[in-house]
Scaffold this active site. Sequence first.
Site, mmCIF file in Angstrom:
data_model
loop_
_atom_site.group_PDB
_atom_site.id
_atom_site.type_symbol
_atom_site.label_atom_id
_atom_site.label_comp_id
_atom_site.label_asym_id
_atom_site.label_seq_id
_atom_site.Cartn_x
_atom_site.Cartn_y
_atom_site.Cartn_z
ATOM 1 N N ASN A 1 24.432 27.851 54.564
ATOM 2 C CA ASN A 1 24.000 29.223 54.258
ATOM 3 C C ASN A 1 23.550 29.276 52.791
ATOM 4 O OD1 ASN A 1 24.004 32.063 53.657
ATOM 5 N ND2 ASN A 1 25.353 32.386 55.414
ATOM 6 N N ASP A 2 22.361 29.822 52.551
ATOM 7 C CA ASP A 2 21.838 29.867 51.186
ATOM 8 C C ASP A 2 22.606 30.863 50.313
ATOM 9 O OD1 ASP A 2 19.876 27.950 51.829
ATOM 10 O OD2 ASP A 2 18.506 29.493 52.563
ATOM 11 N N ASN B 1 25.993 37.599 64.716
ATOM 12 C CA ASN B 1 25.622 39.009 64.575
ATOM 13 C C ASN B 1 24.235 39.146 65.173
ATOM 14 O OD1 ASN B 1 27.940 39.706 63.100
ATOM 15 N ND2 ASN B 1 26.977 39.156 61.154
ATOM 16 N N HIS C 1 20.360 32.843 66.270
ATOM 17 C CA HIS C 1 21.187 31.985 65.418
ATOM 18 C C HIS C 1 22.593 32.558 65.307
ATOM 19 C CE1 HIS C 1 20.263 35.182 62.521
ATOM 20 N NE2 HIS C 1 21.199 34.692 61.704
ATOM 21 N N GLN D 1 26.460 32.036 62.807
ATOM 22 C CA GLN D 1 26.978 31.546 61.541
ATOM 23 C C GLN D 1 28.321 30.868 61.771
ATOM 24 O OE1 GLN D 1 26.533 33.904 57.972
ATOM 25 N NE2 GLN D 1 25.545 35.539 59.132
ATOM 26 N N PHE E 1 30.222 55.144 66.776
ATOM 27 C CA PHE E 1 30.578 55.013 65.371
ATOM 28 C C PHE E 1 32.088 54.867 65.244
ATOM 29 C CE2 PHE E 1 26.421 56.892 65.112
ATOM 30 C CZ PHE E 1 25.893 56.366 63.945
ATOM 31 N N VAL F 1 34.429 55.427 62.768
ATOM 32 C CA VAL F 1 34.445 56.035 61.434
ATOM 33 C C VAL F 1 35.780 56.742 61.151
ATOM 34 C CG1 VAL F 1 31.959 56.095 61.003
ATOM 35 C CG2 VAL F 1 32.979 57.861 62.456
HETATM 36 O O1 LIG Z 1 25.261 36.792 56.325
HETATM 37 P P1 LIG Z 1 24.399 37.945 56.767
HETATM 38 O O2 LIG Z 1 23.960 37.830 58.198
HETATM 39 O O3 LIG Z 1 23.270 38.214 55.833
HETATM 40 O O4 LIG Z 1 25.361 39.218 56.642
HETATM 41 C C1 LIG Z 1 25.947 39.928 57.694
HETATM 42 O O5 LIG Z 1 27.092 39.242 58.218
HETATM 43 C C2 LIG Z 1 28.181 39.045 57.318
HETATM 44 C C3 LIG Z 1 29.328 38.400 58.072
HETATM 45 O O6 LIG Z 1 29.787 39.189 59.127
HETATM 46 C C4 LIG Z 1 28.606 40.358 56.659
HETATM 47 O O7 LIG Z 1 29.550 40.092 55.636
HETATM 48 C C5 LIG Z 1 27.420 41.123 56.065
HETATM 49 O O8 LIG Z 1 27.863 42.387 55.601
HETATM 50 C C6 LIG Z 1 26.348 41.279 57.146
HETATM 51 O O9 LIG Z 1 25.227 41.960 56.618
HETATM 52 O O1 LIG Z 2 33.464 64.051 66.448
HETATM 53 P P1 LIG Z 2 32.115 63.590 65.973
HETATM 54 O O2 LIG Z 2 31.862 63.908 64.522
HETATM 55 O O3 LIG Z 2 31.002 64.014 66.863
HETATM 56 O O4 LIG Z 2 32.183 62.004 66.113
HETATM 57 C C1 LIG Z 2 32.311 61.084 65.078
HETATM 58 O O5 LIG Z 2 33.665 60.999 64.604
HETATM 59 C C2 LIG Z 2 34.637 60.564 65.560
HETATM 60 C C3 LIG Z 2 35.973 60.445 64.860
HETATM 61 O O6 LIG Z 2 35.949 59.520 63.799
HETATM 62 C C4 LIG Z 2 34.229 59.235 66.211
HETATM 63 O O7 LIG Z 2 35.121 58.955 67.270
HETATM 64 C C5 LIG Z 2 32.800 59.285 66.747
HETATM 65 O O8 LIG Z 2 32.432 58.004 67.210
HETATM 66 C C6 LIG Z 2 31.854 59.742 65.629
HETATM 67 O O9 LIG Z 2 30.533 59.827 66.100
#
Ligand SMILES: O=P(O)(O)O[C@H]1O[C@H](CO)[C@@H](O)[C@H](O)[C@H]1O
Ligand SMILES: O=P(O)(O)O[C@H]1O[C@H](CO)[C@@H](O)[C@H](O)[C@H]1O
Lengths: 349, 349
Positions: free
Chosen positions: A73-74, A149, A162, A164, A313, A315
């Site tokens: 990996n670069d 990914n 690909h 990693q 999400f 979140v």
């Molecule tokens: O190495 P990449 O493909 O540029 O990067 C991606 O995969 C990584 C490993 O899961 C993550 O840490 C990076 O945030 C994501 O953008």
């Molecule tokens: O309830 P919302 O704002 O529509 O939904 C959002 O927050 C929730 C709680 O973190 C998550 O489960 C959902 O995936 C997200 O889209």
Amino acid sequence: MAFNPTEHQHIRHNPLKDEWVLVSPHRCLRPWSGQTEAAEEEPQIFENPLKAGATRANGQRNPNYTSTYVFPNDFPALLERVPEPPPPEHPLFQSAPAKGTCRVMCFHPDSGTTIPLMTIAEIKAVIDEWINQMKELGRKYTWVQIFENKGAVMGCSNPHPHCQIWASSFLPNEPRIKDRCQKEYFTKFKKPMLVDYLEQELQKKDRIVLKNAEWVALVPYWAVWPFETMLLPINGRPQRLTDLTESQATSLAEIMKGLNTKYDNLFKCSFPYSMGWHGAPTGPSKSPQDSPHWLLHALYLPPLLRSATVKKFMVGYEMLGQSQRDLTPEQAAARLRECDHEIHYKNKK
Amino acid sequence: MAFNPTEHQHIRHNPLKDEWVLVSPHRCLRPWSGQTEAAEEEPQIFENPLKAGATRANGQRNPNYTSTYVFPNDFPALLERVPEPPPPEHPLFQSAPAKGTCRVMCFHPDSGTTIPLMTIAEIKAVIDEWINQMKELGRKYTWVQIFENKGAVMGCSNPHPHCQIWASSFLPNEPRIKDRCQKEYFTKFKKPMLVDYLEQELQKKDRIVLKNAEWVALVPYWAVWPFETMLLPINGRPQRLTDLTESQATSLAEIMKGLNTKYDNLFKCSFPYSMGWHGAPTGPSKSPQDSPHWLLHALYLPPLLRSATVKKFMVGYEMLGQSQRDLTPEQAAARLRECDHEIHYKNKK
Ligand SMILES: O=P(O)(O)O[C@H]1O[C@H](CO)[C@@H](O)[C@H](O)[C@H]1O
Ligand SMILES: O=P(O)(O)O[C@H]1O[C@H](CO)[C@@H](O)[C@H](O)[C@H]1O
């Protein structure tokens, strides 16, 4: 009223990690007015730096490879030689050395293809190279994480097929927890957790997505992502990728093609995900069959929830409380079972 | 070569969760060619269903509220009355009852404002309502999770300033683990972990972002997200939001405005994040000051890494191995310290 898991919220235990997921199937009724993702684009086929013969950002030229191709990996997150942090002076400020190496592995010379569009022989070459890499890096490193990914929504900056490989001197959190949970189960029940688990699933059948002579693809009882799946070997209890027989490797190529064809057919798009392998830890002190509490398995963690453009999400509540899912694992498995695993939607006339 | 934490990779321990994060500061040099996010748009101010006086999807009309406004979530992940799952028949297939309630809380009648643009008195009203909600829901429920998803990139479907409150009969994973780790520390060292931690941070100073008479905003030593911060109370060891004094609540409004002004000024955008509160568990069996191992704290978990449009993806390695960060917590704190906390970029002439 009688409890109906497809209708009534409940929490489920993940014994591999000793954590819980909140299942709220009634939330599927919720309308969506939030952010949508751009549908995954057709892979570009020109000027891709991962392509056979292309020149990469650092000026190095890829060989005209015809199968898989592995290179460092670069921009590695893990380097082999770095000074070590001093021993911690306070229990709340602990850091520790981290050494390792990061590699990129191209699956195929063609930037426009993906696993479900590749032949069994081509996928088998990927698996063989995974085994080689595990063999080589596993001699030196405690943990070798193979992961893919796929798709811009998963932070993947290049559509070329690909994965990693990040190998490290330390055992990362996820495998550390799984190692502990599987060890505890083995001590208590004298059988590997995932062997017991697979036996149960093969009887119950409602979470099985696809099965062949050597492998099962299923939605785990404790799945977090909407269409999360796990690949489990049926025979011989392999603990690591390096334990696979020729027949298991070929069968794996077949089930990977089938599962990914289903994934793409589900929402008629190149299905984004992160996938990767978990098996017994490696390193100089380890030897084959030394970790009977482990069963090798792959995980597919795809974010899409409702369509090619609406993802789940993870979140606020998920970050601060615990994971929450909308459709049940059984519903997800049923949806995936219905999708064709032989003919990819792009090849339908 | 001498170890330099801003240059040399290492892993760091999170004692609150007993897990580790990989810090790879050299990765900051990596160019970015992956997915970018749409810059957060100006909040829309017309027809927003969360606005004072607006009609919501279910036909209900919001009152002409002038401060905060709380109502039941129209699509709750947690319901109060549901049938309970049967007791588990197998240790690998465990589910358990989950009851609860979900509410939405508007911060302000105006869809076009955000915390950093609100007055101290307006933010204080938000905090007072948080305390009310905790008081009411905490009487019945084991856990009351207050959280705000801000920005489309955090799955937030509505720019109106608001948060959510999910109260549950079960203790979710994250607080369960934090409860255990803080208890273990308290037993061993006879002092709350986060009280000890804050003392150290106030001496070391390099992770402090902002401080007033009652609160400190800092980037935790073990931060996972690029610009993650934690709000910690300096005095009186409050265990829950309901323990806050008037002076602590007012001071909290001030530091929230200051911290969010810094966040917005960092990349000149309305800074997306998920934030929320963690304190001692609640429920009918709990009483004030019964959890001396706990210290109340808020977490801000923002995804942006390099600019208003480039976020950190927590994907393959992070999902399957462990969290990985690029800039160090100390670098993040320094960047945030440099940002103005008084004048918001939108109010600069
Ligand atoms: O190495 P990449 O493909 O540029 O990067 C991606 O995969 C990584 C490993 O899961 C993550 O840490 C990076 O945030 C994501 O953008
Ligand atoms: O309830 P919302 O704002 O529509 O939904 C959002 O927050 C929730 C709680 O973190 C998550 O489960 C959902 O995936 C997200 O889209």
